[in-house]
Design a protein around this motif. Structure first.
Motif, short mmCIF file in Angstrom:
data_model
loop_
_atom_site.label_atom_id
_atom_site.label_comp_id
_atom_site.label_asym_id
_atom_site.label_seq_id
_atom_site.Cartn_x
_atom_site.Cartn_y
_atom_site.Cartn_z
N ARG A 190 1.13 -1.12 0.05
CA ARG A 190 0.00 -0.01 0.03
C ARG A 190 0.61 1.28 -0.02
NH1 ARG A 190 -0.74 3.17 4.31
NH2 ARG A 190 -0.36 1.38 5.65
N ILE A 191 1.70 1.28 0.67
CA ILE A 191 2.69 2.36 0.89
C ILE A 191 3.49 2.78 -0.18
CG2 ILE A 191 4.62 3.40 2.10
CD1 ILE A 191 3.24 2.11 4.88
N ALA A 192 3.87 1.53 -0.76
CA ALA A 192 4.79 1.52 -2.16
C ALA A 192 3.83 2.34 -3.19
CB ALA A 192 5.28 0.27 -2.52
N TYR A 193 2.68 1.70 -3.27
CA TYR A 193 1.78 2.23 -4.30
C TYR A 193 1.46 3.78 -4.11
CZ TYR A 193 0.96 -1.49 -7.60
OH TYR A 193 1.03 -2.40 -8.56
N GLY A 194 1.28 3.77 -2.93
CA GLY A 194 1.00 5.46 -2.40
C GLY A 194 2.15 6.31 -2.97
N LEU A 195 3.43 5.96 -2.91
CA LEU A 195 4.45 6.81 -2.87
C LEU A 195 4.69 6.89 -4.51
CD1 LEU A 195 7.12 5.74 -0.12
CD2 LEU A 195 5.54 7.98 -0.20
N GLY A 239 -4.23 12.66 -4.49
CA GLY A 239 -5.43 12.03 -3.64
C GLY A 239 -5.20 10.72 -3.38
N LEU A 240 -4.79 10.08 -4.60
CA LEU A 240 -4.40 8.38 -4.59
C LEU A 240 -3.18 8.37 -3.59
CD1 LEU A 240 -5.38 7.65 -8.32
CD2 LEU A 240 -6.59 6.61 -6.03
N GLY A 241 -2.17 9.24 -3.93
CA GLY A 241 -0.93 9.18 -3.28
C GLY A 241 -1.08 9.02 -1.54
N LEU A 242 -1.58 10.28 -1.29
CA LEU A 242 -1.90 10.36 0.21
C LEU A 242 -2.83 9.35 0.81
CD1 LEU A 242 -2.59 14.41 0.03
CD2 LEU A 242 -0.80 12.83 1.03
N ALA A 243 -4.00 9.15 0.20
CA ALA A 243 -4.93 7.80 0.63
C ALA A 243 -4.22 6.60 0.76
CB ALA A 243 -6.18 7.74 -0.15
N LEU A 244 -3.42 6.33 -0.29
CA LEU A 244 -2.65 4.84 -0.06
C LEU A 244 -1.54 5.04 0.99
CD1 LEU A 244 -2.67 3.87 -3.61
CD2 LEU A 244 -3.85 2.80 -1.80
N THR A 245 -0.95 6.08 0.81
CA THR A 245 0.32 6.30 1.89
C THR A 245 -0.15 6.17 3.39
OG1 THR A 245 1.74 7.44 0.07
CG2 THR A 245 2.42 7.51 2.30
#
Length: 186
Positions: A38-43, A107-113
């Motif tokens: 999740r964090i990797a995709y967010g980043l 938005g996607l980056g923050l939500a996932l991270t």
């Protein structure tokens, strides 16, 4: 072997289910692996946002960033191919396309991270990934699957297993009154 080596550590992870939230058990290691994913995709989304915003010289050249007044989606859209080519090329240069794309990346980056709003992020991520996939058909390396399809599947899985509850703010987010009132915001 000791008896403790046979015991698996378990971690509760709510799953989206049509009949309400149930709390199945996944192993601690699986929960942590999903958190890393999740964090990797967010980043990756946050990196794309900041690279297009400031033009670090990777995907977006210095001086060609959004902050410089450049349209960071025009080149991709103009280079579209396949059956949807006309649709995507017609969007190039429209005033609303780049701001919407940048908001989606951030938005996607923050939500996932952060591990919040993963259900909404899954829907938005699938839409963004499928649009980027369909803008360049047929795929060049595999006629069916590519990184966009795998990304779409991944964001859905991350939402389904509530991956934001491990090393994220998912539990806190889910406890907020407005999220309890509107569970689709989880």
């Amino acid at each position: 072997m000791t008896t403790t080596s046979h015991r698996q550590q378990h971690l509760p992870a709510p799953v989206m289910e049509p009949d309400g939230d149930r709390r199945p058990i996944i192993t601690t290691a699986a929960g942590r692996a999903m958190a890393v994913l999740r964090i990797a995709y967010g980043l990756t989304f946050l990196w794309a946002f900041f690279d297009k915003l400031f033009g670090f010289g990777y995907a977006t050249k210095s001086g060609k960033a959004w902050i410089d007044g450049a349209d960071v989606t025009a080149g991709f859209l103009k280079g579209s191919s396949g059956p949807m080519k006309g649709f995507y090329q017609s969007l190039a240069g429209d005033w609303w396309v780049t701001p919407l794309f940048m908001v989606a990346l951030a938005g996607l980056g923050l939500a996932l991270t952060l591990g919040i709003g993963l259900r909404v992020a899954a829907v938005g991520g699938v839409l963004l990934y499928l649009m980027m996939w369909s803008a360049n058909l047929p795929p060049t390396t595999n006629p069916v699957l590519d990184d966009h399809i795998l990304g779409a599947v991944t964001v859905v899985v991350l939402a389904l297993v509530a991956a934001g509850n491990v090393w994220g703010f998912g539990k806190w987010w889910s406890s907020l009154d407005f999220v309890r009132k509107y569970p689709w915001l989880r």
